[in-house]
Design an enzyme around this catalytic site. Sequence first.
Site, PDB file in Angstrom:
ATOM      1  N   PHE A 120       0.873  -1.178   0.000  1.00 32.10           N
ATOM      2  CA  PHE A 120       0.000   0.000   0.000  1.00 32.10           C
ATOM      3  C   PHE A 120       0.907   1.224   0.000  1.00 32.10           C
ATOM      4  CE2 PHE A 120      -2.087   3.210   2.771  1.00 32.10           C
ATOM      5  CZ  PHE A 120      -3.324   3.354   2.169  1.00 32.10           C
ATOM      6  N   GLU A 124       4.755   9.710   0.651  1.00 32.53           N
ATOM      7  CA  GLU A 124       5.772  10.206  -0.284  1.00 32.53           C
ATOM      8  C   GLU A 124       6.842  10.946   0.518  1.00 32.53           C
ATOM      9  OE1 GLU A 124       4.023  12.521  -3.413  1.00 32.53           O
ATOM     10  OE2 GLU A 124       2.767  10.850  -4.095  1.00 32.53           O
ATOM     11  N   PRO A 125       7.973  11.243  -0.100  1.00 28.77           N
ATOM     12  CA  PRO A 125       9.022  11.949   0.649  1.00 28.77           C
ATOM     13  C   PRO A 125       8.510  13.251   1.280  1.00 28.77           C
ATOM     14  CG  PRO A 125       9.891  11.127  -1.427  1.00 28.77           C
ATOM     15  CD  PRO A 125       8.421  10.835  -1.444  1.00 28.77           C
ATOM     16  N   GLU A 373       1.125   4.222   9.985  1.00 21.81           N
ATOM     17  CA  GLU A 373      -0.346   4.117  10.034  1.00 21.81           C
ATOM     18  C   GLU A 373      -0.964   5.194  10.918  1.00 21.81           C
ATOM     19  OE1 GLU A 373      -2.119   1.416   8.560  1.00 21.81           O
ATOM     20  OE2 GLU A 373      -0.481   0.058   8.087  1.00 21.81           O
ATOM     21  N   GLY A 374      -0.326   6.364  10.965  1.00 23.29           N
ATOM     22  CA  GLY A 374      -0.827   7.469  11.793  1.00 23.29           C
ATOM     23  C   GLY A 374       0.055   7.655  12.999  1.00 23.29           C
TER      24      GLY A 374
HETATM   25  C1  LIG Z   1       9.012   1.009   8.678  1.00 21.00           C
HETATM   26  C2  LIG Z   1       7.959   1.868   8.067  1.00 21.00           C
HETATM   27  C3  LIG Z   1       6.977   1.269   7.280  1.00 21.00           C
HETATM   28  C4  LIG Z   1       6.010   2.065   6.654  1.00 21.00           C
HETATM   29  N1  LIG Z   1       5.078   1.473   5.843  1.00 21.00           N
HETATM   30  C5  LIG Z   1       4.241   2.267   5.091  1.00 21.00           C
HETATM   31  C6  LIG Z   1       3.374   1.679   4.119  1.00 21.00           C
HETATM   32  O1  LIG Z   1       3.302   0.461   3.985  1.00 21.00           O
HETATM   33  N2  LIG Z   1       2.641   2.518   3.349  1.00 21.00           N
HETATM   34  C7  LIG Z   1       2.675   3.870   3.477  1.00 21.00           C
HETATM   35  O2  LIG Z   1       1.988   4.561   2.722  1.00 21.00           O
HETATM   36  N3  LIG Z   1       3.484   4.461   4.416  1.00 21.00           N
HETATM   37  C8  LIG Z   1       4.259   3.674   5.215  1.00 21.00           C
HETATM   38  N4  LIG Z   1       5.100   4.246   6.141  1.00 21.00           N
HETATM   39  C9  LIG Z   1       5.135   5.702   6.267  1.00 21.00           C
HETATM   40  C10 LIG Z   1       4.460   6.203   7.538  1.00 21.00           C
HETATM   41  O3  LIG Z   1       3.076   6.013   7.454  1.00 21.00           O
HETATM   42  C11 LIG Z   1       4.866   7.674   7.731  1.00 21.00           C
HETATM   43  O4  LIG Z   1       6.231   7.670   8.126  1.00 21.00           O
HETATM   44  C12 LIG Z   1       4.014   8.385   8.763  1.00 21.00           C
HETATM   45  O5  LIG Z   1       2.703   8.575   8.263  1.00 21.00           O
HETATM   46  C13 LIG Z   1       4.573   9.764   9.160  1.00 21.00           C
HETATM   47  O6  LIG Z   1       4.916  10.488   8.032  1.00 21.00           O
HETATM   48  P1  LIG Z   1       6.376  11.153   7.952  1.00 21.00           P
HETATM   49  O7  LIG Z   1       7.370  10.111   8.267  1.00 21.00           O
HETATM   50  O8  LIG Z   1       6.474  11.843   6.643  1.00 21.00           O
HETATM   51  O9  LIG Z   1       6.411  12.216   9.117  1.00 21.00           O
HETATM   52  P2  LIG Z   1       5.863  13.722   9.066  1.00 21.00           P
HETATM   53  O10 LIG Z   1       4.481  13.730   8.516  1.00 21.00           O
HETATM   54  O11 LIG Z   1       6.877  14.583   8.415  1.00 21.00           O
HETATM   55  O12 LIG Z   1       5.786  14.075  10.615  1.00 21.00           O
HETATM   56  C14 LIG Z   1       6.939  14.418  11.390  1.00 21.00           C
HETATM   57  C15 LIG Z   1       6.461  14.749  12.798  1.00 21.00           C
HETATM   58  O13 LIG Z   1       5.566  15.870  12.765  1.00 21.00           O
HETATM   59  C16 LIG Z   1       4.348  15.526  13.383  1.00 21.00           C
HETATM   60  N5  LIG Z   1       3.238  16.207  12.737  1.00 21.00           N
HETATM   61  C17 LIG Z   1       2.938  16.253  11.413  1.00 21.00           C
HETATM   62  N6  LIG Z   1       1.814  16.978  11.221  1.00 21.00           N
HETATM   63  C18 LIG Z   1       1.398  17.364  12.447  1.00 21.00           C
HETATM   64  C19 LIG Z   1       0.290  18.138  12.919  1.00 21.00           C
HETATM   65  N7  LIG Z   1      -0.644  18.642  12.098  1.00 21.00           N
HETATM   66  N8  LIG Z   1       0.180  18.358  14.251  1.00 21.00           N
HETATM   67  C20 LIG Z   1       1.107  17.835  15.115  1.00 21.00           C
HETATM   68  N9  LIG Z   1       2.148  17.127  14.727  1.00 21.00           N
HETATM   69  C21 LIG Z   1       2.305  16.889  13.414  1.00 21.00           C
HETATM   70  C22 LIG Z   1       4.247  14.024  13.221  1.00 21.00           C
HETATM   71  O14 LIG Z   1       3.332  13.464  14.153  1.00 21.00           O
HETATM   72  C23 LIG Z   1       5.667  13.605  13.434  1.00 21.00           C
HETATM   73  O15 LIG Z   1       5.936  13.538  14.816  1.00 21.00           O
HETATM   74  C24 LIG Z   1       6.030   3.465   6.833  1.00 21.00           C
HETATM   75  C25 LIG Z   1       6.997   4.054   7.670  1.00 21.00           C
HETATM   76  C26 LIG Z   1       7.944   3.274   8.274  1.00 21.00           C
HETATM   77  C27 LIG Z   1       8.985   3.935   9.131  1.00 21.00           C
END
Ligand SMILES: Cc1cc2nc3c(=O)[nH]c(=O)nc-3n(C[C@H](O)[C@H](O)[C@H](O)COP(=O)(O)OP(=O)(O)OC[C@H]3O[C@@H](n4cnc5c(N)ncnc54)[C@H](O)[C@@H]3O)c2cc1C
Length: 396
Positions: A120, A124-125, A373-374
């Site tokens: 799934f 994205e970066p 997943e959030g």
């Molecule tokens: C091992 C692993 C497996 C994964 N598998 C999947 C997968 O199968 N499919 C998929 O689509 N994704 C996957 N992910 C991605 C994962 O869902 C994201 O890393 C996650 O949603 C957070 O996004 P980000 O890393 O870009 O952090 P960011 O969104 O950049 O957040 C950085 C920090 O800022 C905080 N933050 C952001 N916005 C707010 C706000 N409005 N208010 C307060 N705090 C905020 C966040 O809570 C976090 O602490 C995976 C990640 C990992 C590490």
Amino acid sequence: MMHPIDRTKLFTDVEAFCQEIRPHEELCYVEHRYNDQVIPLARKHDLLAIPVPVEYGGRGADTVTYARALVRIGREGTGVRTFFSGHTSIGEYPIATYGNEEQKRHYLPAAAHGECILAFGLTEPDAGSNPLEMTSTYSREGDHFRLDGVKYLISNGGICDAVVTFAYPRGDDGQKLPGSRISAFIVDRGAGFVSEDLTAKMGMPTSNTAMFEMSGCRVPVGNMLGEEGAGFRIAMGTLVSGRLSVASGCLGVIEDSLTECLTYARERHQHGKPIGKHQLVQEHLAAMEQARLVSDCVLMRAAEAKDAAQEAPTNADLRNRADMLAAQAKLFITNAAWDAVDRAVQIYGGRGWSTLYRVGRHLMDVRVCRIYEGTDEVLKLKIAAGLLGKEFEAYR
Ligand SMILES: Cc1cc2nc3c(=O)[nH]c(=O)nc-3n(C[C@H](O)[C@H](O)[C@H](O)COP(=O)(O)OP(=O)(O)OC[C@H]3O[C@@H](n4cnc5c(N)ncnc54)[C@H](O)[C@@H]3O)c2cc1C
């Protein structure tokens, strides 16, 4: 047609899988490599489509039963459970729930037999907590869509045969069309996406995490999932299933850590007696047991709500309740697991801070459950908005 599920057989198969996967998982963990036995053993025990309806090759488990299976699998490690989350909870689930008959017939039996491993791809970066900030785009070219974009941190992304992914329609300037909505697609690896494994992880070395690039991917028009513009709804609906899978796995981690610690506290002697006779060690064990018990209750409440919502798909109240309880279960149980494994490592002392022991591996792995997943923060905002009302949503 509903087929009654044989729970006894399912849990016997889950137990056999768990016992067989354990030595492989331990070896792969220590050698810091992907566990390539998860898929063959899951296929051997018919566990690749536990909640998928029987008519599409699955075992037809309800949410409560599937959650219980994932709790058991979670004891073998978050890396093992994450495979099932990626393939089943957020891979098969959106196809089974939002796919048309042709898509279900094409993908689900193959997924159930291990011939089509799923992933799934939402993140994205530059779009994690807010998927609406994604920049992947699509345009129609005859009987195909052309998809371009990069998806990041995708579980099973390097081993999957097809991925459920998301993109905006492309405008004339090559960017996403202003004011447009995301659509969902099932993209075969053969459509031309290129993946790269991400191995510099703090834990879960045995699980595959990858990024992939779609550069002019040719996707048949029949592979749009749901109607055009429904991608965000599909993604958020899928995350309810995904969050329950993470919560289930984390309960398994708590259970396993507690089991290990009870044995260790009886066997390890210091100051002339088993460490389990020291009251401060008992305090850790009591806290872990409380985490286990409460997490079990919270998980079952959330899984039952999801089953109730699935039985009445047009009932928005039941759907919202399931969504909210899955978020609460995920937030609560992932944090409970983090605290429990921290205590488990403390009980093990110096040995605990090692990947040679189960509790140390759980500690390294379970931390990510508070992110994927959030994140904790996003789920707290979601829960608060659920209480205050939509106009208070702080993450819009
Ligand atoms: C091992 C692993 C497996 C994964 N598998 C999947 C997968 O199968 N499919 C998929 O689509 N994704 C996957 N992910 C991605 C994962 O869902 C994201 O890393 C996650 O949603 C957070 O996004 P980000 O890393 O870009 O952090 P960011 O969104 O950049 O957040 C950085 C920090 O800022 C905080 N933050 C952001 N916005 C707010 C706000 N409005 N208010 C307060 N705090 C905020 C966040 O809570 C976090 O602490 C995976 C990640 C990992 C590490």
